[in-house]
Design a protein around this motif. Structure first.
Motif, PDB file in Angstrom:
ATOM      1  N   ASN A  33       0.787  -1.228   0.000  1.00 33.06           N
ATOM      2  CA  ASN A  33       0.000   0.000   0.000  1.00 33.06           C
ATOM      3  C   ASN A  33       0.824   1.286   0.000  1.00 33.06           C
ATOM      4  N   GLY A  34       2.121   1.168  -0.211  1.00 32.73           N
ATOM      5  CA  GLY A  34       2.961   2.366  -0.243  1.00 32.73           C
ATOM      6  C   GLY A  34       2.701   3.245  -1.452  1.00 32.73           C
ATOM      7  N   CYS A  47       1.412   7.459  -7.274  1.00 41.58           N
ATOM      8  CA  CYS A  47       1.458   6.015  -7.506  1.00 41.58           C
ATOM      9  C   CYS A  47       2.827   5.532  -8.000  1.00 41.58           C
ATOM     10  N   THR A  48       3.842   6.376  -7.927  1.00 42.05           N
ATOM     11  CA  THR A  48       5.158   6.057  -8.492  1.00 42.05           C
ATOM     12  C   THR A  48       5.750   4.784  -7.885  1.00 42.05           C
ATOM     13  N   THR A  72      10.126  -2.123  -7.966  1.00 41.58           N
ATOM     14  CA  THR A  72      10.492  -1.746  -6.600  1.00 41.58           C
ATOM     15  C   THR A  72       9.437  -0.802  -6.064  1.00 41.58           C
ATOM     16  N   THR A  73       8.887  -1.140  -4.912  1.00 44.65           N
ATOM     17  CA  THR A  73       7.947  -0.262  -4.235  1.00 44.65           C
ATOM     18  C   THR A  73       8.658   0.321  -3.015  1.00 44.65           C
ATOM     19  N   ILE A  74       8.015   1.248  -2.359  1.00 45.02           N
ATOM     20  CA  ILE A  74       8.626   1.846  -1.164  1.00 45.02           C
ATOM     21  C   ILE A  74       8.920   0.771  -0.109  1.00 45.02           C
ATOM     22  N   PRO A 104       6.218   8.374  -0.266  1.00 44.31           N
ATOM     23  CA  PRO A 104       6.769   7.170  -0.911  1.00 44.31           C
ATOM     24  C   PRO A 104       7.160   7.420  -2.368  1.00 44.31           C
ATOM     25  N   ALA A 105       6.335   8.153  -3.090  1.00 46.78           N
ATOM     26  CA  ALA A 105       6.630   8.441  -4.497  1.00 46.78           C
ATOM     27  C   ALA A 105       7.842   9.363  -4.624  1.00 46.78           C
TER      28      ALA A 105
END
Length: 164
Positions: A33-34, A47-48, A72-74, A104-105
């Motif tokens: 959910n990051g 949403c990056t 890769t997400t946060i 996060p983005a």
């Protein structure tokens, strides 16, 4: 349809509708959910995520298009449970987090920049985060955080408790 995604160095297999966005897949199917849903038109940048190290809007990409790429997400930037990356720590230290919605983005856009440029100028930092909208008071602390993280990644400007 079944899709196999490489997310944060872990292979995940999920069942998605062909038109499911990567953002919806990450949030709804994988509970990552990051990445936030902002405008859902690719304008705000909330949403990056990183695709092979490049910042992209996950709301504009179908999950099936991400098959075969390193996502890769946060959540994937943390060096370990309960730990912060140098960038995340710099955002905390400089109060660059503000309300936190865009953070996060911003951190992922900055991470992408620092992968390619270890010593960015202020103008390069501003350009790197220009696709991410912050609705709080401004970008000064965010730019300061990225510059601080860049210095620390180069071994300069270390926190006092980290020096011998």
């Amino acid at each position: 349809m079944k899709v196999e995604l490489d997310i944060n160095a872990e292979t995940r297999t999920v069942e998605v509708e062909p038109r499911t966005s990567l953002l919806d897949c990450l949030r709804d199917k994988l509970q990552l959910n990051g990445a936030h849903a902002g405008c859902e038109h690719g304008v705000c940048g909330a949403c990056t995520v990183l695709i092979d190290g490049t910042a992209v809007r996950s709301c504009l990409m179908f999950a099936v298009q991400a098959d075969g790429y390193a996502i890769t997400t946060i959540e994937g930037l943390s060096p370990g449970p309960g730990e912060l990356s140098i960038l995340q720590d710099a955002f905390c230290e400089t109060h660059g987090m503000q309300c936190g919605y865009c953070t996060p983005a911003m951190i992922l856009a900055a991470h992408s920049l620092l992968l390619k440029n270890a010593a960015p100028t202020r103008e390069e930092i501003v350009d790197a985060i220009s696709g991410n909208i912050c609705r709080c008071t401004g970008y000064a602390q965010i730019v300061e955080a990225i510059a601080l993280a860049a210095e620390r990644m180069r071994g300069q400007n270390q926190p006092q408790d980290a020096t011998p």
